[in-house]
Write a protein that holds these residues in place. Structure first.
Motif: not given
Length: 216
Positions: A27, A31, A34-35, A204-205, A208-209, A212
């Motif tokens: 994870q 992350l 994604r960033l 992962e979702a 992020w929640e 974010h």
């Protein structure tokens, strides 16, 4: 939230923590990716480790040949690695406006070494807390995520090839899981508990929640 991340107005510091096998490394990598896709400069690190000193300490701590170690000796080794990581990696990255994604923080020391208290060993929560404050110099993450899972699930995920800490057994793992939840309950805004069950994408979702808003 300490003198890292938000107090600089620039960088951000995110921690993923939890029991062995909870998916921290996977994870953290996702992350960080994604960033980076959002244009952020990201350093993905871990502790113990992340520096030359830290990686040597890590190898020592996980070596099964080392045998039994006094709980406070373990604490000081972890704190030495942590102090070096703060000065060599975390502070400079945050000062430059970057993002640090770190696997584990002092919450793990409170959970793993502090769990000895419940098993009749002498390392107590206050000693761990005081030494952590010295090691971090007040640097705290903008957000910490506990990937929460039952100790039995952790035991199943770790498998048969186990390092020195992973070999300590189910009773110890139960104490660690309970201690993690206690530590994260101390600050439910900065420290967020996320279920580790489900697919990689589902976890992962959830992460992020939880983070974010730091990158809006």
């Amino acid at each position: 939230m300490g003198d890292a991340g938000i107090s600089t107005g620039r960088g951000r510091f995110v921690v993923l923590d939890g029991l062995d096998g909870c998916g921290k490394s996977t994870q953290a990598e996702r992350l960080a990716a994604r960033l980076r896709a959002l244009g952020r400069e990201v350093v993905h690190t871990r502790e113990p480790g992340g520096t030359e000193l830290g990686e040597r300490v890590r190898a020592l701590l996980l070596d099964r040949a080392l045998g039994d170690v006094a709980p406070m000796a373990e604490v000081f080794l972890y704190q030495a690695s942590r102090a070096q990581l703060v000065e060599e990696i975390i502070r400079p990255t945050l000062a430059d406006g970057g993002v640090v994604v770190c696997e584990r923080w002092h919450y793990a020391t409170s959970a793993y070494q502090g769990a000895y208290e419940g098993l009749g060993r002498p390392a107590g929560a206050e000693a761990v807390r005081a030494s952590s404050a010295l090691a971090t110099g007040g640097v705290e993450p903008d957000r910490a995520i506990l990937l929460d899972m039952p100790s039995a699930s952790s035991d199943a995920r770790v498998g048969s090839e186990r390092d020195r800490l992973e070999s300590r057994g189910e009773a110890y793992r139960r104490h660690v899981a309970a201690r993690f939840r206690e530590v994260f309950a101390e600050d439910p805004v900065q420290r967020v508990v996320v279920p580790a069950a489900g697919t990689i994408e589902q976890v992962e979702a959830r992460i992020w929640e939880a983070v974010h808003d730091l990158f809006a």
